[in-house]
Design a protein around this motif. Structure first.
Motif, mmCIF file in Angstrom:
data_model
loop_
_atom_site.group_PDB
_atom_site.id
_atom_site.type_symbol
_atom_site.label_atom_id
_atom_site.label_comp_id
_atom_site.label_asym_id
_atom_site.label_seq_id
_atom_site.Cartn_x
_atom_site.Cartn_y
_atom_site.Cartn_z
ATOM 1 N N UNK A 81 0.827 -1.212 0.000
ATOM 2 C CA UNK A 81 0.000 0.000 0.000
ATOM 3 C C UNK A 81 0.858 1.257 0.000
ATOM 4 N N UNK A 82 1.903 1.238 0.854
ATOM 5 C CA UNK A 82 2.726 2.442 0.941
ATOM 6 C C UNK A 82 3.476 2.699 -0.359
ATOM 7 N N UNK A 133 11.584 9.016 -2.798
ATOM 8 C CA UNK A 133 13.024 8.967 -3.101
ATOM 9 C C UNK A 133 13.302 7.877 -4.139
ATOM 10 N N UNK A 134 14.474 7.981 -4.767
ATOM 11 C CA UNK A 134 14.768 7.081 -5.882
ATOM 12 C C UNK A 134 14.680 5.607 -5.517
ATOM 13 N N UNK A 135 15.216 5.254 -4.332
ATOM 14 C CA UNK A 135 15.207 3.823 -3.972
ATOM 15 C C UNK A 135 13.778 3.320 -3.836
ATOM 16 N N UNK A 136 12.892 4.195 -3.340
ATOM 17 C CA UNK A 136 11.500 3.780 -3.184
ATOM 18 C C UNK A 136 10.831 3.659 -4.553
ATOM 19 N N UNK A 137 11.222 4.576 -5.448
ATOM 20 C CA UNK A 137 10.668 4.496 -6.806
ATOM 21 C C UNK A 137 11.018 3.169 -7.444
ATOM 22 N N UNK A 168 8.274 -3.225 -8.226
ATOM 23 C CA UNK A 168 8.014 -4.615 -7.871
ATOM 24 C C UNK A 168 6.665 -4.788 -7.174
ATOM 25 N N UNK A 169 5.941 -3.682 -7.060
ATOM 26 C CA UNK A 169 4.665 -3.749 -6.349
ATOM 27 C C UNK A 169 3.529 -3.836 -7.373
ATOM 28 N N UNK A 170 2.852 -4.971 -7.409
ATOM 29 C CA UNK A 170 1.804 -5.129 -8.429
ATOM 30 C C UNK A 170 0.704 -4.074 -8.325
#
Lengths: 247, 357
Positions: free
Chosen positions: B287-288, B300-304, B309-311
């Motif tokens: 969800x997040x 942030x880039x790493x979260x992007x 990978x999040x369907x």
């Protein structure tokens, strides 16, 4: 020589360092009631699960109904019935729906399901309870029903894992009558129990202690062999031996 | 085939017999949509503004007046000191700074471009985005009165109706919960009560059992989604510009992914408690990182990278594009490929991990 329905040679199951079943070898003849006795944790259930194709053995050989437990477990499953100590019917389905489901997955034809299902209900005097939820039935009736459903597809062999746990003496008696009926129909019965009076009902018994078979014979011969008056005393003697070893 | 039908019959009997379960399945979309779409409303009232008027002309004064008499804004500072204003922004004492450049009126009168700069605190990306759009709205209105042109960047969801924006996403969340949690719990429950073991000694084949378990979940997911979709369109008036059938194609593949995850959880969890914890853990992360509550662009880039990978992020994008923009298959090919690949991977892992013994 009687036909063998189970044959094992040095059948072993290890979980890590722990050896649950330690190189057991035995045979079960077709049509007999074979009792598997032992204290809790002696390895009875593990041994039984390997024979049913629920657990892969670590080593040793075993065939059930002529099929190899390593490679042909799916063939074995078509030829056996199984009733575990855990309750195995669906409590949120009715009596008839359970019959229909289990008979169906054993690939019984529709017509046979109906005739055998009705016969089963009549034998158990449950015809009027057909549409009741399993969850609403008393434990004794559920156990008898579970047994009848476990053999509804007329398997060659049925495994019963402590089938009478928590059941009153009268129901246990009735349950054993049902087991005798099954053998008359040619079904071999492989049963684990720790009720020693039930042991007397078996044709042959194997006594398991710490994963090993310590005695295997008819109840009468076992009593002679261990020089005891009852199976209960035989069991105690074996169990004491174990606790002496532990000391 | 007959075996699968027998399992399906049993599953549906159990589902329809469980009244609380049915109630949850039917009531969940209604309640979640009603509560979440209202709670997750990014509408901002009383937006505090600092205005820097470097032009001090009639036009700029008029524009400022429009902000002053607007109930959505509260003029907190009218000061030319840029540093001081930036500090206000940093300290969260204003939400936005509007700077009108010197020569604004003159440029406009000579048919040149008059510039207005808007500075926002984008730590809360969603709020910043809304603030920007509100400000743009006021400027637009003013420009119409003055017969000047302003180009808006907000092409989709033109009224900036946040319900339209949120509801499709919430629908995705809803079917995800069904897919993961219901599937995982359903299978683990049988493990717990012992019927799983009983079934494992029967000649049911692995694929028959898994299909018998997944098909009901797919059907429930589709029913649930349809209920939510009807609500979204009828009650919330969410536009549905695109092809609804196309939406269902994506839904199908999306549910395959979700059920695969649920099945996987059921193979690693020993009881319902563990399954629920695992399922919740995954749902939270999903969800997040889904772009539902915080825009992916402001992560942030790493979260992007992780959102890839999040369907959920794919299906939410598909939902919003098809419903609000009327996108067609051509614009969403990549999403379909990704969902199908994810579905194959998840199902394979789950099936390999599922043991009959």
């Amino acid at each position: 020589m009687a036909e063998k329905i189970i044959e094992t040679v040095n059948l072993t199951k290890r979980f890590g360092d722990f050896t649950a079943v330690d190189a057991i070898s035995f045979e079960v003849n077709k049509g007999e009631i074979f009792g598997f006795l032992g204290a809790n944790g002696a390895g009875k259930t593990t041994a039984m699960k390997m024979l049913c194709g629920l657990l892969l053995p670590t080593s040793g050989q075993a065939t059930v109904a002529g099929y190899d437990v390593y490679r042909q477990s799916e063939k074995i499953k078509l030829n056996i019935g199984y009733m575990s100590q855990k309750f195995s019917l669906f409590s949120d389905l009715t009596v008839w729906e359970n019959i229909e489901f289990y008979a169906g997955i054993y690939r019984m034809p529709r017509q046979a399901i109906i005739t055998r299902g009705e016969k089963l209900l009549q034998d158990l005097e449950l015809a009027s309870q057909k549409r009741r939820l399993i969850g609403a039935l008393p434990l004794g009736i559920r156990q008898k029903l579970a047994f009848s459903i476990a053999i509804i597809h007329e398997p060659r062999l049925v495994f019963l894992d402590e089938p009478t746990g928590g059941v009153d003496p009268i129901t246990r008696r009735r349950f054993w009558e049902m087991i005798y009926n099954a053998t008359e129909r040619g079904i071999t019965v492989f049963v684990t129990t720790h009720y020693m009076d039930e042991a007397e009902y078996c044709d042959r018994i194997s006594m398991m202690v710490d994963g090993k078979i310590k005695g295997l014979d008819t109840p009468a011969n076992l009593k002679l062999q261990f020089k005891e008056k009852s199976m209960f005393d035989v069991f105690l003697q074996l169990a004491r031996e174990k606790s002496h070893e532990a000391l | 085939m007959r075996t699968i039908l027998i399992i399906l019959k049993k599953e549906f009997r159990q589902i329809f017999r469980s009244r609380p379960m049915l109630l949850v399945i039917l009531a969940m979309p209604v309640i979640q949509l009603l509560i979440l779409s209202n709670a997750a409303d990014y509408e901002i009232k009383q937006l505090r503004l600092a205005i820097e008027d470097f032009d001090k002309s009639r036009l700029s004064a008029e524009l400022i007046e429009d902000f002053t008499f607007n109930e959505w804004f509260e003029l907190t500072a009218l000061d030319l000191n840029q540093e001081k204003n930036d500090e206000l922004l940093a300290k969260d004492e204003v939400e936005a700074i509007i700077a009108i450049e010197a020569g604004f009126e003159k440029n406009l009168q000579q048919d040149r471009t008059g510039n207005i700069q808007i500075r926002l605190n984008a730590i809360d990306g969603a709020t910043a985005e809304v603030a920007a759009s509100y400000i743009a709205g006021v400027i637009n209105k003013w420009a119409v009165q003055e017969q000047k042109q302003v180009r808006s960047r907000y092409l989709y969801n033109p009224e900036l109706n946040y319900k339209s924006y949120m509801v499709p996403g919430i629908l995705v969340m809803l079917v995800s919960v069904i897919g993961i949690i219901l599937t995982a719990l359903n299978i683990v429950r049988e493990k717990e009560i012992g019927t799983q073991e009983q079934i494992n000694v029967t000649p049911i084949r692995k694929y028959e059992y898994i299909l018998g378990k997944l098909i009901p979940m797919l059907i429930i997911g589709i029913v649930e989604f349809s209920l939510g979709l009807i609500l979204a369109i009828v009650v919330f008036g969410v536009p549905h510009l695109g092809n609804i059938l196309l939406l269902y194609v994506y839904l199908f593949f999306y549910l395959v992914v979700m059920c695969g995850i649920g099945l996987f959880i059921s193979t690693v969890a020993g009881n319902q408690q563990q399954a629920l914890f695992l399922a919740f853990f995954m749902m939270m992360i999903f969800l997040f990182l889904s772009g539902l509550f915080a825009p992916i662009e402001s992560m942030p880039d790493w979260a992007k990278v992780m959102t890839k990978f999040v369907p959920l992020s794919y299906f939410i994008r598909v939902m919003r594009s098809i419903m609000l923009k009327g996108s067609g298959f051509l614009e969403l090919q990549m999403e379909l490929v990704v969902l199908i690949v994810m579905g194959i991977i998840m199902q394979t892992i789950a099936v390999l991990n599922y043991r009959k013994r």
